[in-house]
Motif scaffolding. Sequence first.
Motif, short mmCIF file in Angstrom:
data_model
loop_
_atom_site.label_atom_id
_atom_site.label_comp_id
_atom_site.label_asym_id
_atom_site.label_seq_id
_atom_site.Cartn_x
_atom_site.Cartn_y
_atom_site.Cartn_z
N LEU A 1 4.06 12.54 -9.33
CA LEU A 1 5.04 11.45 -9.36
C LEU A 1 6.09 11.61 -8.26
O LEU A 1 6.55 10.61 -7.69
CB LEU A 1 5.70 11.37 -10.74
N LEU A 2 6.43 12.85 -7.93
CA LEU A 2 7.38 13.06 -6.82
C LEU A 2 6.74 12.56 -5.53
O LEU A 2 7.36 11.86 -4.73
CB LEU A 2 7.75 14.54 -6.70
N SER A 3 5.47 12.89 -5.34
CA SER A 3 4.77 12.48 -4.11
C SER A 3 4.60 10.95 -4.08
O SER A 3 4.86 10.31 -3.06
CB SER A 3 3.42 13.20 -4.07
N LEU A 4 4.21 10.36 -5.21
CA LEU A 4 4.03 8.90 -5.26
C LEU A 4 5.34 8.18 -4.91
O LEU A 4 5.37 7.25 -4.10
CB LEU A 4 3.56 8.50 -6.66
N ASN A 5 6.44 8.65 -5.51
CA ASN A 5 7.74 8.02 -5.23
C ASN A 5 8.12 8.17 -3.76
O ASN A 5 8.57 7.21 -3.13
CB ASN A 5 8.82 8.64 -6.12
N ALA A 6 7.91 9.38 -3.21
CA ALA A 6 8.29 9.61 -1.81
C ALA A 6 7.48 8.70 -0.88
O ALA A 6 8.02 8.10 0.05
CB ALA A 6 8.07 11.08 -1.46
N LYS A 7 6.19 8.58 -1.16
CA LYS A 7 5.32 7.76 -0.29
C LYS A 7 5.64 6.28 -0.40
O LYS A 7 5.37 5.51 0.52
CB LYS A 7 3.85 7.96 -0.70
N CYS A 8 6.15 5.86 -1.54
CA CYS A 8 6.28 4.41 -1.79
C CYS A 8 7.65 3.84 -1.48
O CYS A 8 7.82 2.62 -1.51
CB CYS A 8 5.88 4.10 -3.23
N ILE A 9 8.62 4.70 -1.19
CA ILE A 9 9.98 4.15 -1.07
C ILE A 9 10.08 3.10 0.04
O ILE A 9 10.62 2.01 -0.18
CB ILE A 9 11.04 5.27 -0.95
N SER B 1 0.85 -1.19 0.00
CA SER B 1 0.00 0.00 0.00
C SER B 1 0.89 1.24 0.00
O SER B 1 2.08 1.18 0.34
CB SER B 1 -0.97 -0.02 1.17
N ASP B 2 0.31 2.36 -0.42
CA ASP B 2 1.14 3.51 -0.80
C ASP B 2 1.26 4.58 0.29
O ASP B 2 1.44 5.76 -0.03
CB ASP B 2 0.58 4.11 -2.09
N ASP B 3 1.13 4.18 1.52
CA ASP B 3 1.36 5.10 2.64
C ASP B 3 0.51 6.37 2.54
O ASP B 3 1.00 7.48 2.77
CB ASP B 3 2.87 5.45 2.70
N GLY B 4 -0.74 6.21 2.14
CA GLY B 4 -1.67 7.35 2.15
C GLY B 4 -1.74 8.12 0.85
O GLY B 4 -2.58 9.00 0.70
N PHE B 5 -0.93 7.78 -0.14
CA PHE B 5 -0.97 8.52 -1.41
C PHE B 5 -2.37 8.46 -2.02
O PHE B 5 -2.93 9.46 -2.46
CB PHE B 5 0.05 7.95 -2.40
N SER B 6 -2.98 7.27 -2.02
CA SER B 6 -4.28 7.12 -2.70
C SER B 6 -5.40 7.89 -2.01
O SER B 6 -6.43 8.14 -2.62
CB SER B 6 -4.66 5.65 -2.87
N GLU B 7 -5.17 8.28 -0.72
CA GLU B 7 -6.24 9.04 -0.05
C GLU B 7 -6.42 10.42 -0.68
O GLU B 7 -7.51 10.97 -0.68
CB GLU B 7 -5.92 9.20 1.44
N THR B 8 -5.36 10.97 -1.23
CA THR B 8 -5.49 12.29 -1.85
C THR B 8 -5.52 12.20 -3.38
O THR B 8 -5.68 13.20 -4.07
CB THR B 8 -4.30 13.21 -1.45
N TYR B 9 -5.39 11.00 -3.88
CA TYR B 9 -5.30 10.80 -5.34
C TYR B 9 -6.65 11.03 -6.01
O TYR B 9 -7.66 10.46 -5.60
CB TYR B 9 -4.81 9.37 -5.61
N GLN B 10 -6.69 11.91 -7.03
CA GLN B 10 -7.93 12.16 -7.77
C GLN B 10 -7.68 11.86 -9.25
O GLN B 10 -6.97 12.63 -9.92
CB GLN B 10 -8.35 13.62 -7.60
N PRO B 11 -8.25 10.76 -9.75
CA PRO B 11 -7.95 10.36 -11.14
C PRO B 11 -8.16 11.48 -12.14
O PRO B 11 -7.39 11.65 -13.09
CB PRO B 11 -8.94 9.21 -11.40
#
Length: 466
Positions: free
Chosen positions: A90-98, A69-79
């Motif tokens: 992408l910067l935020s996704l990478n930071a959350k997923c490392i 799971s992506d450490d909360g990234f999907s909670e703010t993700y709006q398709p």
Amino acid sequence: METQQDPCKLPRNGRRVILFPLPFQGHINPMLQLGSILYSEGFSITIIHTTLNSPNSCNYPHFEFCSFSDDGFSETYQPSKVADDIPALLLSLNAKCIVPFRDCLANKLMSNAQESKDSFACLITDAAWFIALSVANDFKLPTIVLLTDSIAASLSYAAFPILREKGYLPIQDFQLEAPVIEFPPLRVKDIPLLKTQDSNNADKFLSIRDNQIMASSGIIWNSFEDLEQVELTTVHQQYYLSIPVFPIGPFHKYFPAYSSSLLSQDQSSISWLDRQAPRSVIYVSFGSIAAINEIEFLEIAWGLANSRVPFLWVVRPGLGRGAEWLEPLPKGFLEMVDGRGYIVKWAPQQQVLAHPAVGCFWTHSGWNSTMESICEGIPMICQPYFADQMVNSRYVSHVWRVGLHLEGKLEREGIERAIRRVMVEADGQGMRERAMYLKEKVDICLQRGGSSYQSLGRLTDHILSL
Ligand code: UDP
């Protein structure tokens, strides 16, 4: 090169490859197709993916899937807002997923070692996962990068420092039509800018991405030599000098497709096409991310209706900003086009483009869509929105000359003219002939001895040597 063999019965070579797709449709498709190709070469396949937009593992019983799971990234993700600021996203996704990615990879490597299963050969990562290389390095796992753009678009990203040095960037309005001398046939307005609130984010993203590519053990492209020969030579001579490169595309033509679609594909599109005359239909789709405003939506609808050409239109929920689906259409519109127009939420696009009734593809020029159209010899009307779509559209209209670029304000009269030009006029006939010629090149490059066939052989040997 198609095979009907049950994939689960194909012989294995004892080596396992881990694939790490970015969680968006245009990135998941090529990565899973690549997995199928490498599986057929004897490698076992593990897909590590986020729980956000996770691929349907049931369609790939011969692959192993590990999610994190992506450490909360999907909670703010709006398709519907993905395209508004891709670098920040992408910067935020990478930071959350490392951290979760590192844990997931560590678990996987450990459990396989304990159970003495296949040995790991490498990680193949999407270029936009720029955390992948450093994490894999910690485990001494070599990394190969999959670039899901065309070679030309990848080159133009790599050229950003030069474009800045030469004064093309930041783009000035008065320069838009000027040619980029160092990068024909691009004009300044075709430079693949990533829309962002903060240009530092775009620079940061592109530079980390480029560093990862430069430090990788190889680059794979979903393209083929005959299509992008000049660009491939430039890659070798000017950019990724000592990195082995593997243009092994088009990926989706190796096998009958397993579906990696995140949305359910409406099969009634095909039965509707079955009832249409050969080459009579324009297929319209703007991919999984692009969004348009209500005025553009209505101009597209009226352009299609007024052209009197039968159309199959994919209106993805979220395509029209602020609309659920078809509400912006005027009353009576659907009845008026009934029988001549068919609208679905998501289509089996590869099947649609291969259908004999389709005569033209009005596309946003995403790279997968462009490749899929070229593979079926279908001319295009290009309406790019952002990033690499700008480059793809320019190549379609001015290098391969298999389509036209719909430029300027989107208006029904211009749309109608463009549709008639491609579907009816001599100009369109020329585009179709050139598209059919490229389709033949596709068939040749995949055959034994063809360029993609040979590149795949080199890729397999390279992975085995890592
Ligand atoms: N696609 C699909 N059904 C549709 C529209 C698109 O299956 O109705 C698939 C298409 O075949 C392609 C992908 O979605 O493989 C879109 O990728 P592309 O790179 O063209 O555009 P993106 O969605 O990344 O903007």
